[in-house]
Design a protein around this motif. Structure first.
Motif, mmCIF file in Angstrom:
data_model
loop_
_atom_site.group_PDB
_atom_site.id
_atom_site.type_symbol
_atom_site.label_atom_id
_atom_site.label_comp_id
_atom_site.label_asym_id
_atom_site.label_seq_id
_atom_site.Cartn_x
_atom_site.Cartn_y
_atom_site.Cartn_z
ATOM 1 N N UNK A 144 -9.891 -1.154 -40.621
ATOM 2 C CA UNK A 144 -8.793 -0.755 -41.502
ATOM 3 C C UNK A 144 -8.148 0.522 -40.972
ATOM 4 N N UNK A 145 -6.837 0.464 -40.823
ATOM 5 C CA UNK A 145 -6.078 1.649 -40.435
ATOM 6 C C UNK A 145 -5.507 2.363 -41.663
ATOM 7 N N UNK A 146 -4.926 1.615 -42.581
ATOM 8 C CA UNK A 146 -4.386 2.220 -43.800
ATOM 9 C C UNK A 146 -4.326 1.178 -44.902
ATOM 10 N N UNK A 147 -4.243 1.671 -46.129
ATOM 11 C CA UNK A 147 -4.104 0.784 -47.278
ATOM 12 C C UNK A 147 -3.073 1.384 -48.229
ATOM 13 N N UNK A 177 2.043 3.892 -47.366
ATOM 14 C CA UNK A 177 1.347 4.352 -48.569
ATOM 15 C C UNK A 177 1.810 5.694 -49.081
ATOM 16 N N UNK A 178 3.085 6.026 -48.903
ATOM 17 C CA UNK A 178 3.561 7.334 -49.346
ATOM 18 C C UNK A 178 3.656 7.394 -50.874
ATOM 19 N N UNK A 203 -3.203 -2.442 -43.565
ATOM 20 C CA UNK A 203 -2.869 -2.526 -42.149
ATOM 21 C C UNK A 203 -4.172 -2.385 -41.368
ATOM 22 N N UNK A 204 -4.498 -3.406 -40.609
ATOM 23 C CA UNK A 204 -5.792 -3.466 -39.920
ATOM 24 C C UNK A 204 -5.584 -3.680 -38.428
#
Length: 491
Positions: A34-37, A331-332, A64-65
């Motif tokens: 996982x890079x971001x969620x 994810x801002x 985003x993986x």
């Protein structure tokens, strides 16, 4: 019979709030990191009882993986239900729910991606007090009056707006995910309608022809006339908007990005009213019993939306690879923890955050870094109001690499402000005549006026009508103080 009027003083405010923890699980087709969620939430009232709002909601998770050296996006949706409790909640209220994702986490456990989001939901509603007050007492009763200004809700409405756009892009192969946000920039009341202006800000994460990723920002303005029975030109309108559904598709052969968003717009219209209400009474012949009531009267200013920026630097930890270039920011969010008025300026405090996905050329690896930027700053708004309610949305974030180990971050934020002032007014609801007053032994009553004293106050002190005070004395109100006023009352 005395003349009675009704005062219905309303205000639009946050009456309650609550938090819900929402989870989702999905099994990827292959092993991934996982890079971001990111998470977006939608909530809708289901049932409203005295002291309780039950609601249903939906959270969309975008992970985003990194899988087999390529970046992908995995999306899952989780539905949930919860409730908000507070004494101010009344059955039948027309409530607007505003959800905010205040924390999102993702982990891989046993080959399953587990995502968790904390959703803070605020309940906004027009609440008020209705009182009967005296406008004109019976003959023989003398009244002091005050002009009371107050606001009354005259219309509430919710409508769905469909916003579409088509923009030209190049060197893109497909869309990974999209994050639309709706911002209201204006709300103007007219006869039977509210003209709402705003824009949908969409951050689209896309795969490029060289098999990397980038983000594209698209701003789509919209104008919508919302039907609002009871609204009139000159009323004050408040509006809020939330994206309940959004899609982004790429027509690769045409190099065009097609966007579509479903936006729910809620409007509340308030009308300014005045009443000349009786605030005190006396009778020169009888004792009286009076019933009084107090009500908080609010005045509001037109809704304001202002743009500002939050800057900061985030160092890359030593255990992470250095950055050569930033791929995208996902994810801002912006959370306003406090908003107040100081020296006629609106001052906001809060936190801005998100995930920076970046690339290291030396090691040929992708990585991510979560950032959090606290802020406390005055906005370019000058006002004489007493209170402010503020919400905010991040519309764009630019990140620049400094010395491979530090990110320079600049976030553009749209703040929506609702300004108001209030005062407590006490007035007479009813008067009942009592026993006759015992007449004084003296044939003359003398009263020394106080600075700023009104004719009505002098008449009350002298126990006679205001007309009698004027007839028997040369001094005129308001008095400077020290004037010797008399009443030849007899016995």
């Amino acid at each position: 019979m005395p003349e009675i009027i009704n005062i219905k003083s309303d205000e639009f405010k946050r009456i309650a709030g609550g938090q819900a923890v929402v989870e989702a699980r999905q099994q990827p087709e292959r092993e991934c990191r996982i890079l971001s969620v990111s998470a977006t939430a939608v909530t809708t009232p289901a049932e409203i009882f005295a002291g309780e709002i039950r609601y249903v909601g939906k959270v969309t998770f975008d992970c985003i993986v990194l899988a087999d050296g390529a970046i992908e996006c995995l999306t899952t949706v989780s539905e949930f239900s919860d409730k908000i409790t507070a004494q101010e909640i009344k059955a039948g209220m027309n409530v607007t729910l505003v959800p905010e994702v205040i924390n999102t986490e993702a982990s891989v456990e046993g080959g399953i991606i587990k995502t968790v989001a904390v959703i803070d939901t605020a309940a906004l509603c027009a609440v008020g007090e209705e009182r009967a007050c005296m406008a004109e007492p019976d003959d023989g009763i003398y009244a002091d009056r005050r002009e009371i200004e107050y606001m009354t809700v005259c219309s509430e409405q919710s409508e769905t707006v469909y916003v579409t756009d088509s923009v030209s892009v190049s060197k893109m192969t497909d869309v990974l995910c999209a994050f639309p946000k709706a911002v209201i920039t204006g709300a103007e009341a007219g006869d039977g309608e509210v003209k709402v202006t705003g824009a949908v800000y969409t951050n689209v994460v896309m795969r490029t022809e060289d098999d990397t990723v980038t983000s594209v920002k698209v701003v789509t303005p919209f104008v919508k006339s919302i039907s609002a029975l009871g609204a009139r030109e000159g009323n004050t309108a408040f509006a809020s908007a939330a994206v309940t559904d959004g899609t982004a598709t790429l027509a690769a052969e045409e190099n065009r990005l097609e966007l579509s968003s479903t936006v729910t717009v809620n409007v509340t219209v308030l009308e300014s009213k005045t009443a000349n209400a009786v605030t005190d009474v006396f009778c020169s012949d009888n004792e009286i019993e009076q019933t009084t009531s107090a009500v908080v009267c609010q005045s509001v200013e037109p809704q304001i939306t202002v743009a500002d920026t939050v800057d900061g630097q985030i160092p890359i930890p030593d255990d992470k690879p250095a950055a050569d270039n930033v791929l995208c920011v996902t994810g801002t969010f912006c959370t306003v923890s406090d908003a107040k008025i100081e020296d006629k300026r609106v001052v906001t405090e809060g936190l801005i955050g998100g995930d920076i996905v970046y690339y290291n050329a030396e090691k040929n690896v992708y990585d991510t870094l979560a950032f959090r930027l606290p802020f406390s700053m005055p906005l370019a708004v000058h006002t004489d109001a007493q209170n402010v309610y503020a919400t905010a949305a991040v519309t764009d974030v630019s990140v620049r690499v400094r010395r491979e180990s530090v990110f320079d971050i600049k976030a553009e934020v749209m703040f929506t402000l609702r300004l108001s002032s209030e005062c407590e007014c006490t007035f007479v609801e009813s008067v009942k005549l009592g026993e006759p007053l015992a007449r004084p032994d003296a044939t003359v009553i003398v009263h020394i006026a106080k600075p700023g004293e009104t004719l009505w106050q002098a008449a009350k002190a002298l126990c006679c009508s205001p007309e009698s005070v004027e007839r028997q004395n040369e001094a005129t109100a308001p008095y400077n103080g020290g004037e010797r006023l008399i009443n030849f009352c007899g016995k």
